[in-house]
Design an enzyme around this catalytic site. Structure first.
Site, PDB file in Angstrom:
ATOM      1  N   LEU A  33       0.814  -1.217   0.000  1.00 36.29           N
ATOM      2  CA  LEU A  33       0.000   0.000   0.000  1.00 36.29           C
ATOM      3  C   LEU A  33       0.850   1.271   0.000  1.00 36.29           C
ATOM      4  O   LEU A  33       1.888   1.343   0.641  1.00 36.29           O
ATOM      5  CB  LEU A  33      -0.936  -0.003   1.216  1.00 36.29           C
ATOM      6  CG  LEU A  33      -1.906  -1.183   1.303  1.00 36.29           C
ATOM      7  CD1 LEU A  33      -2.812  -1.046   2.521  1.00 36.29           C
ATOM      8  CD2 LEU A  33      -2.746  -1.326   0.033  1.00 36.29           C
ATOM      9  N   GLY A  36      -1.575   6.432  -2.748  1.00 32.89           N
ATOM     10  CA  GLY A  36      -2.680   6.325  -3.707  1.00 32.89           C
ATOM     11  C   GLY A  36      -3.790   5.459  -3.119  1.00 32.89           C
ATOM     12  O   GLY A  36      -4.967   5.842  -3.103  1.00 32.89           O
ATOM     13  N   HIS A  37      -3.411   4.279  -2.594  1.00 34.88           N
ATOM     14  CA  HIS A  37      -4.401   3.414  -1.941  1.00 34.88           C
ATOM     15  C   HIS A  37      -5.032   4.135  -0.752  1.00 34.88           C
ATOM     16  O   HIS A  37      -6.248   4.073  -0.541  1.00 34.88           O
ATOM     17  CB  HIS A  37      -3.742   2.140  -1.401  1.00 34.88           C
ATOM     18  CG  HIS A  37      -3.119   1.247  -2.434  1.00 34.88           C
ATOM     19  ND1 HIS A  37      -1.767   1.041  -2.524  1.00 34.88           N
ATOM     20  CD2 HIS A  37      -3.680   0.497  -3.414  1.00 34.88           C
ATOM     21  CE1 HIS A  37      -1.516   0.190  -3.506  1.00 34.88           C
ATOM     22  NE2 HIS A  37      -2.657  -0.154  -4.073  1.00 34.88           N
ATOM     23  N   GLY A 149      -9.239   3.392  -8.371  1.00 36.43           N
ATOM     24  CA  GLY A 149      -8.430   4.525  -8.797  1.00 36.43           C
ATOM     25  C   GLY A 149      -8.464   4.731 -10.308  1.00 36.43           C
ATOM     26  O   GLY A 149      -8.519   3.761 -11.081  1.00 36.43           O
ATOM     27  N   MET A 186       1.891   7.028  -8.456  1.00 35.78           N
ATOM     28  CA  MET A 186       2.232   6.056  -7.408  1.00 35.78           C
ATOM     29  C   MET A 186       1.741   4.677  -7.819  1.00 35.78           C
ATOM     30  O   MET A 186       0.658   4.541  -8.379  1.00 35.78           O
ATOM     31  CB  MET A 186       1.591   6.469  -6.097  1.00 35.78           C
ATOM     32  CG  MET A 186       2.260   7.668  -5.504  1.00 35.78           C
ATOM     33  SD  MET A 186       1.486   8.138  -3.980  1.00 35.78           S
ATOM     34  CE  MET A 186       2.519   9.547  -3.570  1.00 35.78           C
ATOM     35  N   SER A 187       2.571   3.666  -7.532  1.00 39.78           N
ATOM     36  CA  SER A 187       2.223   2.299  -7.900  1.00 39.78           C
ATOM     37  C   SER A 187       3.043   1.338  -7.059  1.00 39.78           C
ATOM     38  O   SER A 187       4.197   1.617  -6.733  1.00 39.78           O
ATOM     39  CB  SER A 187       2.544   2.071  -9.386  1.00 39.78           C
ATOM     40  OG  SER A 187       2.559   0.690  -9.668  1.00 39.78           O
ATOM     41  N   SER A 188       2.429   0.199  -6.728  1.00 39.78           N
ATOM     42  CA  SER A 188       3.169  -0.815  -5.968  1.00 39.78           C
ATOM     43  C   SER A 188       4.373  -1.295  -6.767  1.00 39.78           C
ATOM     44  O   SER A 188       5.403  -1.659  -6.200  1.00 39.78           O
ATOM     45  CB  SER A 188       2.259  -1.997  -5.665  1.00 39.78           C
ATOM     46  OG  SER A 188       1.091  -1.548  -5.017  1.00 39.78           O
ATOM     47  N   ARG A 189       4.257  -1.287  -8.096  1.00 40.89           N
ATOM     48  CA  ARG A 189       5.364  -1.760  -8.932  1.00 40.89           C
ATOM     49  C   ARG A 189       6.567  -0.814  -8.876  1.00 40.89           C
ATOM     50  O   ARG A 189       7.682  -1.222  -9.178  1.00 40.89           O
ATOM     51  CB  ARG A 189       4.916  -1.954 -10.372  1.00 40.89           C
ATOM     52  CG  ARG A 189       4.059  -3.193 -10.565  1.00 40.89           C
ATOM     53  CD  ARG A 189       3.801  -3.480 -12.032  1.00 40.89           C
ATOM     54  NE  ARG A 189       3.062  -4.721 -12.207  1.00 40.89           N
ATOM     55  CZ  ARG A 189       1.739  -4.844 -12.081  1.00 40.89           C
ATOM     56  NH1 ARG A 189       1.011  -3.799 -11.776  1.00 40.89           N
ATOM     57  NH2 ARG A 189       1.152  -6.011 -12.263  1.00 40.89           N
TER      58      ARG A 189
HETATM   59  P1  AMP Z   1      -3.712  -2.264  -6.843  1.00 38.01           P
HETATM   60  O1  AMP Z   1      -3.279  -2.604  -5.452  1.00 38.01           O
HETATM   61  O2  AMP Z   1      -2.597  -1.817  -7.708  1.00 38.01           O
HETATM   62  O3  AMP Z   1      -4.572  -3.333  -7.457  1.00 38.01           O
HETATM   63  O4  AMP Z   1      -4.643  -0.993  -6.693  1.00 38.01           O
HETATM   64  C1  AMP Z   1      -5.771  -0.997  -5.860  1.00 38.01           C
HETATM   65  C2  AMP Z   1      -6.598   0.225  -6.158  1.00 38.01           C
HETATM   66  O5  AMP Z   1      -5.834   1.392  -5.904  1.00 38.01           O
HETATM   67  C3  AMP Z   1      -7.016   0.298  -7.641  1.00 38.01           C
HETATM   68  O6  AMP Z   1      -8.350   0.765  -7.713  1.00 38.01           O
HETATM   69  C4  AMP Z   1      -6.038   1.282  -8.205  1.00 38.01           C
HETATM   70  O7  AMP Z   1      -6.528   1.971  -9.338  1.00 38.01           O
HETATM   71  C5  AMP Z   1      -5.848   2.230  -7.039  1.00 38.01           C
HETATM   72  N1  AMP Z   1      -4.576   2.951  -7.176  1.00 38.01           N
HETATM   73  C6  AMP Z   1      -3.360   2.423  -7.407  1.00 38.01           C
HETATM   74  N2  AMP Z   1      -2.437   3.406  -7.553  1.00 38.01           N
HETATM   75  C7  AMP Z   1      -3.099   4.580  -7.409  1.00 38.01           C
HETATM   76  C8  AMP Z   1      -2.719   5.948  -7.474  1.00 38.01           C
HETATM   77  N3  AMP Z   1      -1.467   6.313  -7.719  1.00 38.01           N
HETATM   78  N4  AMP Z   1      -3.665   6.893  -7.285  1.00 38.01           N
HETATM   79  C9  AMP Z   1      -4.973   6.528  -7.057  1.00 38.01           C
HETATM   80  N5  AMP Z   1      -5.391   5.259  -6.994  1.00 38.01           N
HETATM   81  C10 AMP Z   1      -4.478   4.287  -7.162  1.00 38.01           C
END
Ligand code: AMP
Length: 282
Positions: A33, A36-37, A149, A186-189
């Site tokens: 997390l 963004g999350h 997101g 922002m991204s987990s990757r």
């Molecule tokens: P994930 O854990 O990558 O599957 O993301 C879970 C949720 O968080 C998804 O709805 C994503 O679109 C959202 N999310 C991920 N990164 C961001 C970000 N930088 N800004 C807003 N929402 C995000």
């Protein structure tokens, strides 16, 4: 702070706290997390009496086994940051077995063609996996509202489509993209990028902003060609796609119309790590 590892316990708890006044907000995630999350979770807390966050790395939405294997898993840290935000949030962290019951496969979905564009083209089966897990999680959590997101804009449109087509009793809320100071989404990757690569990756958003500016005077095709040429100069990156499409049906944006919202989408590899982003153009 409550953390449930299986659906039976979560369901029982949600039933026990349900009243005629209560509402459940749900934020599905794959963990690792970041802010963004947290912005999605904060919005859910504001709008609901109960917030459930799922942390589940869903195997059926990965078309690349290496990506699945290397996906960051940081449960302890995740629990800590959610607890700091609000200890009343409920975390659901089921096992693959609990969700798939020995049959880790997707069901086929028809999202009226949304699934055949961009991510769907480049990640075969991805959106069947997304549809399968989101539908199952909705059945378990039974949320009033679910938060997604715009970072994954195509996914957001697909979840909205699924909800409308199946007439599911949940409102889907789209939330804006949170970015690093550099502009990188922002991204987990991003956790898998080196410090240097993370700095380089800021170029992606810079190019998206320039594309948006160019789109004022050029056609979608001209802007797409310009972006492709730009990425040829940045040899650390391998551009997978850059497309300007209509937000509504995700089809190529051939003709500019006031009423049709355009959005640019990009997927690019940096050090073998696949990054996606998007920007609204009008
Ligand atoms: P994930 O854990 O990558 O599957 O993301 C879970 C949720 O968080 C998804 O709805 C994503 O679109 C959202 N999310 C991920 N990164 C961001 C970000 N930088 N800004 C807003 N929402 C995000």
């Amino acid at each position: 702070m409550l953390v449930f590892n299986n659906q039976a316990d979560l369901k029982e708890h949600l039933k026990s706290v349900s009243t005629s006044q209560s509402t459940i907000g749900f934020v599905p995630t794959m963990g690792a997390l970041h802010k963004g999350h947290l912005s999605l979770i904060a919005q859910s807390i504001k709008e609901n009496t109960t917030t459930v966050v799922s942390i589940f790395v869903n195997p059926t939405q990965f078309n690349n086994p290496e990506d699945l294997e290397k996906y960051p898993r940081t449960l302890e840290a995740d629990i800590k940051i959610v607890k700091t935000l609000n200890p009343d949030v409920i975390i659901f962290h089921p096992s693959v077995e609990d969700i798939y019951n020995g049959n880790t496969k997707s069901e086929p979905f028809n999202f009226d063609g949304l699934e055949n564009q961009m991510e769907g083209k480049h990640r075969p089966g991805h959106f069947d996996g997304v549809g399968t897990i989101v539908k199952r999680l909705f059945e378990i959590v039974k949320p009033n509202k679910a938060y997604f997101g715009e970072k994954d804009f195509q996914q957001l449109q697909i979840v909205k489509k699924m909800t409308t087509k199946a007439n599911l009793p949940v409102t889907i809320i789209g939330c804006p993209i949170l970015r690093e100071e550099s502009g990188l989404a922002m991204s987990s990757r991003n956790e898998r990028l080196t410090k240097e690569a993370k700095k380089e990756a800021a170029i992606i958003y810079k190019i998206l902003l320039q594309a948006k500016e160019l789109f004022n005077s050029k056609s979608a095709k001209e802007v797409e060609n310009w972006v492709e040429t730009e990425f040829k100069k940045h040899t650390l990156f391998q551009l997978e796609y850059f497309e300007i499409v209509s937000e509504f049906d995700l089809l190529p944006y051939s003709e500019k119309t006031e009423s049709k919202k355009a959005r640019a989408f990009i997927a690019v590899f940096l050090n073998n790590i696949r990054l996606i982003d998007n920007i609204s153009l009008n």
